[in-house]
Design an enzyme around this catalytic site. Structure first.
Site: not given
Length: 384
Positions: A50, A136, A176, A180, A205, A208, A234
């Site tokens: 990541n 998540h 998100e 992910s 979220d 990423h 990340k």
């Protein structure tokens, strides 16, 4: 000693997981160099990192960290509410809030801890929450700890979310910006329309996406999310996480957030490193553009393997389905010197195992083509 029946139950649980093709192993890496890792003494091409911008291996940042460690030592020695908050921590929180466009910010120890603390602290059994079915595990844990009532909407399906909002008046919707495992994103224009109509708190979220997607790496949910969670482990190449939120939410977390109050603070140099890394993230326009182009190429080339490809950015999901087959492919790729994560239940739904490919700014076209060729060869051998 624990009761023998208890020990046997643990052994049976592990054996059942392994028999179902869901066993987990720790791979001992002994070195990193760009998009390569050293595993079993040999360099492997790594598609499981990541470290999207390659900053975790940045030599200048490593030298700055070493200097800060010599000045401040290795640990904080207390929680943030005792003596664990440094001036640079507060400066870093302010800088993150300003860069990403939120009123305030609170830094915590990890992304999991941030989601868990945020949700479990803000909500109670008086509330109703709606969350994406692929949210998540840290979000799910936070919802369960909050004891709020909750319902899940089908992944990225705004029509289903609307039906739930019409049925269950919700205090918050949780999603998100870049999932992910799937590597896809919701339609934030649709989310905003629903938010304007139903008046819920929108929590996103962005772990990423921050650093990579959106203008200057500012993510995808700006102007829609009321609260956003980001990670420093990340694209920022460090560790820790942060919550971007209204000032009243930050104050509430400081007073009531157990995951903030009752844990040792990050090292005293952490705030200085966040400030330095944020400046580097600002300057990573070329890396972001390289990742965008590489993602387009990877989707095109990996589709030639015969696997269905999901994801619209730097995380791609290669749909395998069967857990045992997915693990076999990952193992065979590792024998070819390529590390790809086999995501299986409970990380993804049962029977929907994927090979998760993470692209970083350290990868190049030749790396993608090598993965394509190795995977194509393995799949071809399966059918003979």
């Amino acid at each position: 000693m624990p009761d023998e029946n208890f020990i046997q139950r643990l052994k049976n649980d592990i054996a059942a997981r392994r028999q179902a093709g869901l066993g987990r192993e720790l791979l001992p890496m002994t070195g990193h160099h760009g998009a390569r890792v050293i595993l079993d003494g040999q360099p492997h091409l790594n598609f499981s990192s990541n470290d999207f911008l390659g900053l975790a291996q940045d030599r200048d940042m490593a030298e700055k960290l070493a200097e800060l460690c010599r000045r401040f030592g290795s640990g904080s020695g207390s929680s943030r509410l005792v003596t664990g908050t440094t001036r640079s921590t507060l400066e870093a929180e302010q800088a993150l809030a300003e860069y990403f466009g939120y009123e305030s910010c609170l830094i915590l120890g990890s992304g999991f801890l941030a989601n868990l603390t945020l949700i479990a602290t803000l909500f109670s059994e008086k509330d109703t929450l709606l969350l994406d079915k692929r949210a998540h595990a840290s979000t799910v844990a936070g919802v369960r700890h909050s004891r709020a009532g909750f319902h899940t909407f089908r992944h990225n399906r705004m029509g289903h979310l609307r039906k739930l909002l019409e049925t269950y008046p919700a205090q918050a919707v949780l999603t998100e910006s870049l999932f992910s495992m799937d590597g896809d994103s919701p339609d934030f224009n649709a989310v905003k329309c629903l938010k304007d109509e139903f008046g819920f708190l929108c929590i996103v979220d962005e772990a990423h996406a921050f650093g990579v997607l959106g203008e200057g790496g500012r993510g995808l949910a700006g102007g829609v999310a009321d609260v956003a969670v980001g990670t420093l482990g990340k694209a920022f190449g460090m560790f820790g996480a942060f919550i971007l939120c209204p000032a009243v939410v930050r104050e509430h977390l400081i007073h009531f957030g157990q995951g903030f109050i009752y844990t040792t603070a990050l090292p005293p140099w952490h705030g200085d490193m966040v400030l330095a890394m944020l400046e580097r993230v600002r300057q990573c326009g070329e890396q972001r553009e390289h990742l965008r182009r590489l993602g387009d190429l990877a989707r095109e080339e990996l589709s030639k393997t015969g696997l269905c490809i999901g994801g619209n950015a730097h995380i791609l999901s290669l749909e395998v389905g069967d857990e045992n087959r997915c693990q076999r492919l990952a193992t065979k790729l590792r024998e070819e010197g390529i590390v790809v994560f086999a995501a299986r239940y409970p990380t993804v739904p049962l029977g929907q195992a994927i090979l998760r490919v993470c692209l970083t700014a350290e990868h190049d076209v030749a790396d993608v083509l090598r993965l394509r060729d190795a995977l194509s060869s393995l799949i071809q051998k399966e059918s003979t």
